[in-house]
Scaffold this active site. Sequence first.
Site, PDB file in Angstrom:
ATOM      1  N   ALA A   9       0.846  -1.210   0.000  1.00  0.00           N
ATOM      2  CA  ALA A   9       0.000   0.000   0.000  1.00  0.00           C
ATOM      3  C   ALA A   9       0.869   1.243   0.000  1.00  0.00           C
ATOM      4  O   ALA A   9       0.709   2.131   0.829  1.00  0.00           O
ATOM      5  CB  ALA A   9      -0.925  -0.011   1.205  1.00  0.00           C
ATOM      6  N   LYS A 217      10.032  -0.170 -18.830  1.00  0.00           N
ATOM      7  CA  LYS A 217       9.925   0.654 -17.626  1.00  0.00           C
ATOM      8  C   LYS A 217      11.298   1.198 -17.219  1.00  0.00           C
ATOM      9  O   LYS A 217      11.470   2.388 -16.955  1.00  0.00           O
ATOM     10  CB  LYS A 217       9.303  -0.176 -16.501  1.00  0.00           C
ATOM     11  N   ALA A 220      12.389   3.799 -19.869  1.00  0.00           N
ATOM     12  CA  ALA A 220      11.679   5.085 -19.803  1.00  0.00           C
ATOM     13  C   ALA A 220      12.291   5.937 -18.695  1.00  0.00           C
ATOM     14  O   ALA A 220      12.595   7.123 -18.903  1.00  0.00           O
ATOM     15  CB  ALA A 220      10.190   4.858 -19.548  1.00  0.00           C
ATOM     16  N   CYS A 273      12.786   6.426  -7.833  1.00  0.00           N
ATOM     17  CA  CYS A 273      12.903   5.581  -9.035  1.00  0.00           C
ATOM     18  C   CYS A 273      14.168   5.765  -9.855  1.00  0.00           C
ATOM     19  O   CYS A 273      14.820   4.782 -10.210  1.00  0.00           O
ATOM     20  CB  CYS A 273      11.715   5.820  -9.945  1.00  0.00           C
TER      21      CYS A 273
HETATM   22  C1  UDX Z   1       9.504   9.320 -12.145  1.00  0.00           C
HETATM   23  C2  UDX Z   1       8.911   9.169 -13.560  1.00  0.00           C
HETATM   24  O1  UDX Z   1       8.569  10.470 -14.063  1.00  0.00           O
HETATM   25  C3  UDX Z   1       7.690   8.275 -13.529  1.00  0.00           C
HETATM   26  O2  UDX Z   1       7.201   8.075 -14.841  1.00  0.00           O
HETATM   27  C4  UDX Z   1       8.074   6.935 -12.904  1.00  0.00           C
HETATM   28  O3  UDX Z   1       6.946   6.110 -12.799  1.00  0.00           O
HETATM   29  C5  UDX Z   1       8.681   7.150 -11.525  1.00  0.00           C
HETATM   30  O4  UDX Z   1       9.786   8.045 -11.608  1.00  0.00           O
HETATM   31  P1  UDX Z   1       8.904  10.757 -10.001  1.00  0.00           P
HETATM   32  O5  UDX Z   1      10.123  10.186  -9.391  1.00  0.00           O
HETATM   33  O6  UDX Z   1       7.659  10.785  -9.192  1.00  0.00           O
HETATM   34  O7  UDX Z   1       8.535   9.996 -11.347  1.00  0.00           O
HETATM   35  O8  UDX Z   1       9.200  12.285 -10.373  1.00  0.00           O
HETATM   36  P2  UDX Z   1       9.597  13.115 -11.667  1.00  0.00           P
HETATM   37  O9  UDX Z   1       8.582  14.151 -11.885  1.00  0.00           O
HETATM   38  O10 UDX Z   1       9.950  12.275 -12.820  1.00  0.00           O
HETATM   39  O11 UDX Z   1      10.902  13.876 -11.158  1.00  0.00           O
HETATM   40  C6  UDX Z   1      12.064  13.173 -10.780  1.00  0.00           C
HETATM   41  C7  UDX Z   1      13.149  14.132 -10.351  1.00  0.00           C
HETATM   42  O12 UDX Z   1      13.667  14.857 -11.462  1.00  0.00           O
HETATM   43  C8  UDX Z   1      12.694  15.195  -9.347  1.00  0.00           C
HETATM   44  O13 UDX Z   1      13.684  15.358  -8.358  1.00  0.00           O
HETATM   45  C9  UDX Z   1      12.543  16.440 -10.188  1.00  0.00           C
HETATM   46  O14 UDX Z   1      12.687  17.624  -9.448  1.00  0.00           O
HETATM   47  C10 UDX Z   1      13.669  16.242 -11.180  1.00  0.00           C
HETATM   48  N1  UDX Z   1      13.489  16.972 -12.454  1.00  0.00           N
HETATM   49  C11 UDX Z   1      12.442  16.677 -13.267  1.00  0.00           C
HETATM   50  C12 UDX Z   1      14.420  17.932 -12.841  1.00  0.00           C
HETATM   51  O15 UDX Z   1      15.387  18.194 -12.129  1.00  0.00           O
HETATM   52  N2  UDX Z   1      14.254  18.564 -14.050  1.00  0.00           N
HETATM   53  C13 UDX Z   1      13.219  18.292 -14.889  1.00  0.00           C
HETATM   54  O16 UDX Z   1      13.152  18.903 -15.973  1.00  0.00           O
HETATM   55  C14 UDX Z   1      12.276  17.312 -14.471  1.00  0.00           C
HETATM   56  P1  ADP Z   2       6.328   2.130  -3.957  1.00  0.00           P
HETATM   57  O1  ADP Z   2       6.896   3.516  -3.942  1.00  0.00           O
HETATM   58  O2  ADP Z   2       6.874   1.276  -5.080  1.00  0.00           O
HETATM   59  O3  ADP Z   2       4.842   2.077  -3.902  1.00  0.00           O
HETATM   60  P2  ADP Z   2       6.642   1.672  -1.103  1.00  0.00           P
HETATM   61  O4  ADP Z   2       7.924   1.380  -0.414  1.00  0.00           O
HETATM   62  O5  ADP Z   2       5.990   3.004  -0.926  1.00  0.00           O
HETATM   63  O6  ADP Z   2       6.895   1.388  -2.663  1.00  0.00           O
HETATM   64  O7  ADP Z   2       5.541   0.578  -0.725  1.00  0.00           O
HETATM   65  C1  ADP Z   2       5.754  -0.784  -0.676  1.00  0.00           C
HETATM   66  C2  ADP Z   2       4.897  -1.366   0.454  1.00  0.00           C
HETATM   67  O8  ADP Z   2       4.896  -2.797   0.339  1.00  0.00           O
HETATM   68  C3  ADP Z   2       5.354  -1.054   1.870  1.00  0.00           C
HETATM   69  O9  ADP Z   2       4.325  -0.363   2.547  1.00  0.00           O
HETATM   70  C4  ADP Z   2       5.618  -2.443   2.512  1.00  0.00           C
HETATM   71  O10 ADP Z   2       5.199  -2.503   3.871  1.00  0.00           O
HETATM   72  C5  ADP Z   2       4.767  -3.350   1.655  1.00  0.00           C
HETATM   73  N1  ADP Z   2       5.195  -4.768   1.612  1.00  0.00           N
HETATM   74  C6  ADP Z   2       6.392  -5.267   1.267  1.00  0.00           C
HETATM   75  N2  ADP Z   2       6.382  -6.620   1.305  1.00  0.00           N
HETATM   76  C7  ADP Z   2       5.134  -7.000   1.664  1.00  0.00           C
HETATM   77  C8  ADP Z   2       4.460  -8.276   1.868  1.00  0.00           C
HETATM   78  N3  ADP Z   2       5.089  -9.434   1.667  1.00  0.00           N
HETATM   79  N4  ADP Z   2       3.168  -8.261   2.246  1.00  0.00           N
HETATM   80  C9  ADP Z   2       2.518  -7.096   2.430  1.00  0.00           C
HETATM   81  N5  ADP Z   2       3.080  -5.886   2.251  1.00  0.00           N
HETATM   82  C10 ADP Z   2       4.364  -5.816   1.870  1.00  0.00           C
END
Ligand code: UDX
Ligand code: ADP
Length: 459
Positions: A9, A217, A220, A273
């Site tokens: 979650a 993924k 990208a 990510c």
């Molecule tokens: C990213 C991808 O965009 C998303 O598709 C994937 O599923 C998860 O990773 P996120 O990490 O939530 O998403 O944020 P994003 O908006 O991509 O920004 C990432 C970082 O890059 C941030 O720290 C942001 O401030 C920075 N950034 C982004 C820049 O410094 N310059 C830019 O032009 C865009």
């Molecule tokens: P993301 O950003 O990818 O959504 P998070 O770290 O925010 O990742 O969330 C992953 C969640 O999965 C955590 O809240 C963690 O407690 C839960 N989790 C990991 N392993 C298990 C499991 N075996 N059963 C239930 N929950 C789990």
Amino acid sequence: MANILCIGAGYVGGPTMAVIAKTCPEHRVVVVDANPARIAAWQSDRLPIYEPGLDEVVRAARGRNLFFSTEVDRHIAEADIIFVSVNTNTKTFGQGAGKAADLQYWEKAARQILENATSSKIVIEKSTLPVRTAEAMECILNSDSSHGIHFDILSNPEFLAEGSAIQDLEQPDRVLIGGRGTPSGQKAVQTIVDIYAHWVPRERIITTNLWSSELSKLTANAFLAQRISSINAISALCEKTEADVTEVAHAVGADSRIGPRFLQASVGFGGSCFRKDILNLVYLCEHYALPEVAAYWEQVIKMNDYQQERFVSNMVSAMFNTVAGKRIALFGAAFKANTGDTRESPALAVCRELLDEHADVILTDPYALENAAEDLGEQAAHVTFEPDPYAAAAGSHAIAVVTEWRQFAELDYEAIYRSMVKPAFIFDGRNLLDRRKLFGMGFNVYAIGKPPLTHFGAA
Ligand code: UDX
Ligand code: ADP
């Protein structure tokens, strides 16, 4: 009607399932997590993550066909479709430490599914995983054929960005579903296509083989991060040549083949990510004996680390080569605006480096102070957390803008200037502020990728 379950979650599982539940009222959606505090928060009025629009979506479906629970085993038994969205951090130990994905939570979840399943199921990789992870999952899940249960493994990576998660989920550029070419695999793919087709135009739902989906993924995210490192590399050159990185980015991005988005020079990218996924890609390339490819992508990370270090060394050198004992207000803790998330936040990297320089750091952020304190661990004891940016700036030698919150652009900088120690410095790591205006007020202004504006003559 299907029983849909999501294990995990977090930032991905929670919002994604909320949108599925809202748009597919005939399906029953349950989100489980091993962490009871997280589930309690999802059941409360104060959700565990801050995401614009999320409250409304959750409110519309919770208790109707969206449920949150800690009873993982029971809900596995009842589910037809299981999304697995558990954490896949970078490994911190053993082989591949610092690069490879830590798959222990994924494998644990897979084994838990196997133990509790009493009927055939579709199991979907939602977490970002290395290419060919699905193969290992198939091996584990279909290891015991004696009970006549069959598992179809699909890959359905999530592309949502934090801060715009609901919009990204409701109007995605594309949905990607990878599966096996077998009749059973294709049927499983179709089942998931039908769920998304409730609200996503069919032409935006891409179906591929499993490995293409997993690799798309990673690719990208690597491409997105690469664009930021590319413009950040140019920002360093701009600072030496009196070119302005915003002008360069605009001119370059006007080429329709390049496009204008994701060219905002900054103190560096953060978030859970980019770094993790590129390291994962690098590890995979090394594993498949492709060192040149690995080195190519690793450079994206090195450039990001360099950009963060460069920001702090510019601060130190501008402030007469020492910040020891100086009060510095850090504007921002979140890794970007509109989120409370501080994972891999460049703001915290800057904070740590300033602490190493013995600066007196005051951290201000509208949503992320709690997470920042947790992430900083023991170092949090040396930081002052101040929700009010005016109070953070008062009495400080410098402000460093490290998160691009709109709120920070709208402050009364005349008043802030008056409250600061002189000479007063602003380091804009996001090019958020009007530097000429600030300079006119008396600030010495250093913005990423722009010539400094100082009142020190030749300095
Ligand atoms: C990213 C991808 O965009 C998303 O598709 C994937 O599923 C998860 O990773 P996120 O990490 O939530 O998403 O944020 P994003 O908006 O991509 O920004 C990432 C970082 O890059 C941030 O720290 C942001 O401030 C920075 N950034 C982004 C820049 O410094 N310059 C830019 O032009 C865009
Ligand atoms: P993301 O950003 O990818 O959504 P998070 O770290 O925010 O990742 O969330 C992953 C969640 O999965 C955590 O809240 C963690 O407690 C839960 N989790 C990991 N392993 C298990 C499991 N075996 N059963 C239930 N929950 C789990």
